[in-house]
Structure formats: structure tokens, C-alpha cells
Design a protein around this motif. Structure first.
Motif, PDB file in Angstrom:
ATOM      1  N   MET A  51       0.688  -1.224  -0.061  1.00 10.80           N
ATOM      2  CA  MET A  51      -0.049   0.058  -0.112  1.00 10.80           C
ATOM      3  C   MET A  51       0.918   1.069   0.019  1.00 10.80           C
ATOM      4  SD  MET A  51      -3.208   1.119   0.431  1.00 10.80           S
ATOM      5  CE  MET A  51      -3.934   2.643   0.728  1.00 10.80           C
ATOM      6  N   VAL A  52       0.625   2.050  -1.039  1.00  4.62           N
ATOM      7  CA  VAL A  52       1.283   3.108  -1.138  1.00  4.62           C
ATOM      8  C   VAL A  52       0.791   4.335  -0.339  1.00  4.62           C
ATOM      9  CG1 VAL A  52       2.254   5.047  -2.640  1.00  4.62           C
ATOM     10  CG2 VAL A  52       2.011   2.848  -3.401  1.00  4.62           C
ATOM     11  N   LYS A  53       1.647   5.154   0.519  1.00  9.26           N
ATOM     12  CA  LYS A  53       0.954   6.191   1.327  1.00  9.26           C
ATOM     13  C   LYS A  53       0.788   7.398   0.522  1.00  9.26           C
ATOM     14  CE  LYS A  53       2.214   9.074   5.522  1.00  9.26           C
ATOM     15  NZ  LYS A  53       1.453   8.627   6.541  1.00  9.26           N
ATOM     16  N   ARG A  54      -0.412   7.812   0.820  1.00  9.36           N
ATOM     17  CA  ARG A  54      -0.746   9.225   0.020  1.00  9.36           C
ATOM     18  C   ARG A  54      -0.385  10.527   1.100  1.00  9.36           C
ATOM     19  NH1 ARG A  54      -1.147   7.943  -4.849  1.00  9.36           N
ATOM     20  NH2 ARG A  54      -2.524  10.096  -4.839  1.00  9.36           N
ATOM     21  N   PHE A  55       0.575  11.200   0.348  1.00 11.67           N
ATOM     22  CA  PHE A  55       0.917  12.280   1.020  1.00 11.67           C
ATOM     23  C   PHE A  55      -0.050  13.605   0.653  1.00 11.67           C
ATOM     24  CE2 PHE A  55       4.650   9.769   0.643  1.00 11.67           C
ATOM     25  CZ  PHE A  55       4.980   9.629   2.154  1.00 11.67           C
ATOM     26  N   LYS A  56      -0.434  14.304   1.740  1.00 10.60           N
ATOM     27  CA  LYS A  56      -1.282  15.530   1.394  1.00 10.60           C
ATOM     28  C   LYS A  56      -0.340  16.736   1.394  1.00 10.60           C
ATOM     29  CE  LYS A  56      -5.124  13.037   2.792  1.00 10.60           C
ATOM     30  NZ  LYS A  56      -6.066  12.946   2.157  1.00 10.60           N
ATOM     31  N   ARG A  57      -1.091  17.560   0.494  1.00 16.26           N
ATOM     32  CA  ARG A  57      -0.364  19.051   0.473  1.00 16.26           C
ATOM     33  C   ARG A  57      -0.742  19.861   1.863  1.00 16.26           C
ATOM     34  NH1 ARG A  57      -1.756  22.871  -4.812  1.00 16.26           N
ATOM     35  NH2 ARG A  57      -0.509  24.396  -4.059  1.00 16.26           N
ATOM     36  N   GLN A  58       0.292  20.638   2.059  1.00 13.28           N
ATOM     37  CA  GLN A  58       0.193  21.689   2.950  1.00 13.28           C
ATOM     38  C   GLN A  58      -1.111  22.507   3.047  1.00 13.28           C
ATOM     39  OE1 GLN A  58       3.816  23.967   4.861  1.00 13.28           O
ATOM     40  NE2 GLN A  58       2.762  25.507   3.282  1.00 13.28           N
ATOM     41  N   ASP A 103       2.987  14.073   7.163  1.00 14.68           N
ATOM     42  CA  ASP A 103       4.387  13.819   6.778  1.00 14.68           C
ATOM     43  C   ASP A 103       4.494  14.268   5.383  1.00 14.68           C
ATOM     44  OD1 ASP A 103       4.634  12.231   8.987  1.00 14.68           O
ATOM     45  OD2 ASP A 103       3.866  10.459   8.335  1.00 14.68           O
ATOM     46  N   MET A 104       5.880  14.201   5.013  1.00 13.02           N
ATOM     47  CA  MET A 104       6.428  14.560   3.756  1.00 13.02           C
ATOM     48  C   MET A 104       7.099  13.564   3.034  1.00 13.02           C
ATOM     49  SD  MET A 104       7.866  18.424   3.806  1.00 13.02           S
ATOM     50  CE  MET A 104       9.521  18.097   3.566  1.00 13.02           C
ATOM     51  N   PRO A 105       7.064  13.107   1.983  1.00  8.49           N
ATOM     52  CA  PRO A 105       7.787  12.019   1.094  1.00  8.49           C
ATOM     53  C   PRO A 105       9.178  11.912   1.481  1.00  8.49           C
ATOM     54  CG  PRO A 105       6.522  13.353  -0.447  1.00  8.49           C
ATOM     55  CD  PRO A 105       6.564  14.107   0.822  1.00  8.49           C
ATOM     56  N   ALA A 106       9.678  10.680   1.741  1.00 10.08           N
ATOM     57  CA  ALA A 106      11.232  10.673   1.826  1.00 10.08           C
ATOM     58  C   ALA A 106      11.478   9.151   1.442  1.00 10.08           C
ATOM     59  CB  ALA A 106      11.293  10.385   3.631  1.00 10.08           C
ATOM     60  N   PRO A 122       6.580  21.986   0.471  1.00 10.53           N
ATOM     61  CA  PRO A 122       6.245  23.112   1.114  1.00 10.53           C
ATOM     62  C   PRO A 122       7.350  23.967   1.164  1.00 10.53           C
ATOM     63  CG  PRO A 122       6.171  21.372   2.684  1.00 10.53           C
ATOM     64  CD  PRO A 122       6.235  20.621   1.210  1.00 10.53           C
ATOM     65  N   ARG A 123       7.569  25.249   0.659  1.00 13.35           N
ATOM     66  CA  ARG A 123       8.724  25.904   0.373  1.00 13.35           C
ATOM     67  C   ARG A 123       8.808  26.988   1.328  1.00 13.35           C
ATOM     68  NH1 ARG A 123       8.038  23.532  -4.650  1.00 13.35           N
ATOM     69  NH2 ARG A 123       9.885  22.432  -5.467  1.00 13.35           N
ATOM     70  N   GLY A 124       7.732  27.508   2.020  1.00 20.22           N
ATOM     71  CA  GLY A 124       7.785  28.587   2.999  1.00 20.22           C
ATOM     72  C   GLY A 124       8.927  28.751   3.875  1.00 20.22           C
ATOM     73  N   ARG A 125       9.516  30.096   4.201  1.00 21.79           N
ATOM     74  CA  ARG A 125      10.323  30.238   5.289  1.00 21.79           C
ATOM     75  C   ARG A 125      10.065  29.760   6.624  1.00 21.79           C
ATOM     76  NH1 ARG A 125      12.840  36.117   6.570  1.00 21.79           N
ATOM     77  NH2 ARG A 125      14.155  35.662   4.671  1.00 21.79           N
ATOM     78  N   THR A 126       9.020  29.850   7.053  1.00 21.29           N
ATOM     79  CA  THR A 126       8.276  29.536   8.262  1.00 21.29           C
ATOM     80  C   THR A 126       7.496  28.292   8.397  1.00 21.29           C
ATOM     81  OG1 THR A 126       6.774  30.953   8.010  1.00 21.29           O
ATOM     82  CG2 THR A 126       8.500  31.883   8.881  1.00 21.29           C
ATOM     83  N   SER A 127       7.544  27.621   7.266  1.00 18.50           N
ATOM     84  CA  SER A 127       6.450  26.353   7.065  1.00 18.50           C
ATOM     85  C   SER A 127       6.760  25.475   8.252  1.00 18.50           C
ATOM     86  CB  SER A 127       6.739  25.871   5.618  1.00 18.50           C
ATOM     87  OG  SER A 127       5.957  24.339   5.593  1.00 18.50           O
ATOM     88  N   LYS A 128       5.977  25.031   8.688  1.00 24.12           N
ATOM     89  CA  LYS A 128       6.097  24.099   9.944  1.00 24.12           C
ATOM     90  C   LYS A 128       6.004  22.555   9.288  1.00 24.12           C
ATOM     91  CE  LYS A 128       4.805  27.447  12.739  1.00 24.12           C
ATOM     92  NZ  LYS A 128       4.617  28.421  11.931  1.00 24.12           N
ATOM     93  N   MET A 129       5.461  22.370   8.327  1.00 24.09           N
ATOM     94  CA  MET A 129       5.623  21.106   7.685  1.00 24.09           C
ATOM     95  C   MET A 129       7.034  21.151   6.999  1.00 24.09           C
ATOM     96  SD  MET A 129       2.891  19.595   5.028  1.00 24.09           S
ATOM     97  CE  MET A 129       2.844  18.199   3.937  1.00 24.09           C
ATOM     98  N   ARG A 130       7.464  21.902   6.493  1.00 23.14           N
ATOM     99  CA  ARG A 130       8.822  21.975   5.781  1.00 23.14           C
ATOM    100  C   ARG A 130       9.902  21.498   6.973  1.00 23.14           C
ATOM    101  NH1 ARG A 130      13.111  24.852   5.735  1.00 23.14           N
ATOM    102  NH2 ARG A 130      12.061  26.534   6.803  1.00 23.14           N
ATOM    103  N   ARG A 131       9.763  22.055   8.221  1.00 25.17           N
ATOM    104  CA  ARG A 131      10.592  21.954   9.285  1.00 25.17           C
ATOM    105  C   ARG A 131      10.204  20.555  10.247  1.00 25.17           C
ATOM    106  NH1 ARG A 131      10.572  27.172  12.541  1.00 25.17           N
ATOM    107  NH2 ARG A 131       8.363  27.185  12.321  1.00 25.17           N
ATOM    108  N   TYR A 132       9.317  19.708   9.567  1.00 21.84           N
ATOM    109  CA  TYR A 132       9.010  18.466  10.257  1.00 21.84           C
ATOM    110  C   TYR A 132       8.557  18.698  11.503  1.00 21.84           C
ATOM    111  CZ  TYR A 132      11.615  16.685   6.392  1.00 21.84           C
ATOM    112  OH  TYR A 132      11.951  16.084   4.861  1.00 21.84           O
ATOM    113  N   GLU A 133       7.886  19.639  11.846  1.00 24.10           N
ATOM    114  CA  GLU A 133       7.157  19.818  13.411  1.00 24.10           C
ATOM    115  C   GLU A 133       6.306  18.749  13.478  1.00 24.10           C
ATOM    116  OE1 GLU A 133       6.176  23.772  14.625  1.00 24.10           O
ATOM    117  OE2 GLU A 133       8.467  24.457  13.948  1.00 24.10           O
TER     118      GLU A 133
END
Length: 108
Positions: A1-8, A39-42, A23-34
Motif C-alpha cells: 500500500m502506497v502512502k498518500r501524502f497530503k499538500r500543506q 508527513d512529507m515524502p522520504a 512546502p517551500r515557505g520560510r516559516t513552514s511548520k511542515m517543511r521543518r518536520y514539526e
């Protein structure tokens, strides 16, 4: 089963949809893995090597343009996808030949 990643912020704005965007924002919490953020693809989420690039039926998807290419397929591991440029008459001949050889056709 492939995980479906959601957009910020996919839930905040309907127009964004579910399709993944990095996510490319300077203060993006998602980009900083908070914690508490989606989850983000890895690399660790990759599918197993033996099932990668297979059709959901379990066969390897092979594009076929003529009868000779159809005859060269291995019915145990490969399934045929008949090219869209093939006409109705040739396609019916190819479907007959595929059923004789026991080859699965993905786009009948």
C-alpha cells in the motif's frame, strides 16, 4: 500500500486539493518536520523493489505495437497494453492472438 501524502493546508483551502506539493515557505511548520503536521515524502516510504513499476494486477506493463511484439511476451510475468494508434481491425486480430497465447491484455 502506497502512502498518500497530503499538500500543506489542503484542508484549509478546497482549491488546493490533495495533490502533493513540496512546502517551500520560510516559516513552514511542515517543511521543518514539526510534530502534528502531515508527513512529507522520504526515501523510507519507497515500495519494495520486487513490486516496483508493476501494474496493480502484478504483471509488467508492456506497450505492444504489432503482432510480432505480442508474440515475444512472457505470459507468466508480462501483460500487453495495445498501442492507441492501432486500428480496430488489427486490434481484434491482436486480441485473438493474445487469447491463443494466454497473454493478459490491459486495455481490451
Amino acid at each position: 500500500m502506497v502512502k498518500r501524502f497530503k499538500r500543506q493546508e489542503y484542508a484549509r483551502y478546497k482549491k488546493l486539493g490533495d495533490k502533493w506539493r513540496k512546502p517551500r515557505g520560510r516559516t513552514s511548520k511542515m517543511r521543518r518536520y514539526e510534530a502534528g503536521k502531515p508527513d512529507m515524502p522520504a526515501i523510507g516510504y519507497g515500495s519494495p523493489k520486487n513490486t516496483r513499476n508493476l501494474h496493480p494486477s502484478g504483471y509488467k506493463d508492456v506497450l505492444v505495437r504489432n503482432l510480432k511484439e505480442l508474440e515475444n511476451l512472457d505470459p507468466a510475468t508480462e501483460a500487453a497494453r495495445i498501442s492507441s494508434s492501432i486500428g480496430k481491425n488489427k486490434k481484434s486480430q491482436m486480441l485473438e492472438k493474445a487469447s491463443e497465447l494466454g497473454i493478459k491484455v490491459l486495455n481490451k
